[in-house]
Write a protein that holds these residues in place. Structure first.
Motif: not given
Lengths: 168, 170
Positions: A26-34, B133-150
């Motif tokens: 899947p398209a990975a995160a494009q940003v690399d923040p601190l 990794h940083l538990v940052a916001l916003p974070f958005t996931l787009i999933l197809d109809r089968d629940g796979h992360i696109v």
């Protein structure tokens, strides 16, 4: 086809698998923040036996929310008096009204109400902020341990004031 | 064939195989949204909403908070996309790390036309293996109809990126 013949097969198979799996990723995160600890570097030092200078050094391109900074001391018995935080930059927020943020350095002088000579204390600083690239962090708590001076002695220099050069 | 040539070919072959096996292992360990889709989170009224109810839809899961400026800036586009693409099976779900009252108030101001669920940071922690990794916001996931992360996006989605990704899935 020559590429698919004989000795080249393992290479072609390996490369094909690699390409396929990368394409499927899947398209990975494009940003690399601190990390928040890097973006909002917290330090504290003793000015005298009853005063702690707390400091956030905020990296360029990042900011902290003024009303989301909180301090605490352990053990709680040392008692912490937190003055009003310095004024930040006020931005009108459509939803919240005026919101104050900090960039650069923020310095706050905290007072210990009941410091004991020779006591070890820990200053905990909670903060929350965002990056200009468009992400916000969860609340982050950072700790600095300090040894209060023995009776009649000046504070030790075990925790020197941070240098700006750390960011360069 | 000289020994040197055979050696080079064998070396290249072994390296290629190693790369292939490594890639295959990497692919098999690719993160999925199973844990996320198994969640049931309260809405602003406190009613539990299982994410599984939107199975079979093209799902856009957006983690946000009212205090997060960049989150709020991209939400009007989500409202437009939900309006335009909802009839074609696209479902936006907002997961707010926030107080329900604030979320309800902001949802009203924005005329939010998709569910706003409430979660704690422990829920956002589930997005760590998905690229956040940083538990940052916003974070958005787009999933197809089968629940796979696109698509997994830390930070705001560009409107063009959102529309083109959804366009390929509906």
């Amino acid at each position: 086809m020559r590429l698919l013949s004989g000795h080249w097969r393992p290479l072609v198979a390996g490369a094909a698998l690699a390409v396929l799996s990368v394409a499927a990723w899947p398209a990975a995160a494009q940003v690399d923040p601190l990390t928040p600890d890097e973006a909002f570097r917290f330090s504290a030092r003793l000015v005298d036996a009853g005063t702690v200078e707390a400091r956030f050094m905020i990296a360029d391109g990042y900011y902290l929310y003024r009303d989301r900074i909180h301090f605490a001391v352990e053990p709680a018995g040392a008692g912490l008096s937190v003055p009003p935080l310095p004024e930040g930059t006020v931005k009108q927020d459509q939803f919240f009204g005026p919101v104050e943020t900090y960039r650069g350095d923020v310095v706050v002088r905290l007072t210990l109400k009941d410091p004991k000579p020779g006591q070890m204390i820990v200053i905990a600083a909670e903060s929350q902020g965002c990056a200009d690239i468009g992400i916000c962090y969860p609340p982050t708590v950072q700790h600095v341990a300090l040894a209060l001076p023995e009776a009649g002695k000046a504070p030790s220099a075990t925790n020197p004031a941070p240098r700006r050069a750390w960011f360069n | 064939m000289t020994r040197l040539r055979l050696f080079i070919l064998l070396t290249v072959g072994v390296l290629g195989l190693a790369l292939g096996i490594g890639a295959a292992v990497w692919y098999r360990s690719a993160p999925d949204a199973t844990a996320l889709l198994a969640l049931s989170l309260p809405d602003t009224q406190g009613v539990a909403q299982p994410l599984a109810q939107w199975r079979g839809k093209v799902l856009v899961v957006n983690f946000w908070a009212t205090w997060c400026g960049p989150c709020r800036e991209e939400m009007p586009e989500f409202v437009r996309a939900q309006h335009d693409l909802g009839p074609q099976g696209v479902q936006f779900v907002g997961i707010a790390v926030d107080k329900p009252a604030l979320v309800a108030q902001f949802s009203k101001e924005l005329d939010l036309n998709y569910p706003a669920l409430i979660a704690g940071y422990d829920t956002v922690d589930l997005t760590k293996p998905l690229g956040n990794h940083l538990v940052a916001l916003p974070f958005t996931l787009i999933l197809d109809r089968d629940g796979h992360i696109v698509l997994a996006q830390v930070g705001p989605l560009k409107p063009g990126q959102l529309r083109s990704t959804l366009g390929n899935l509906i």
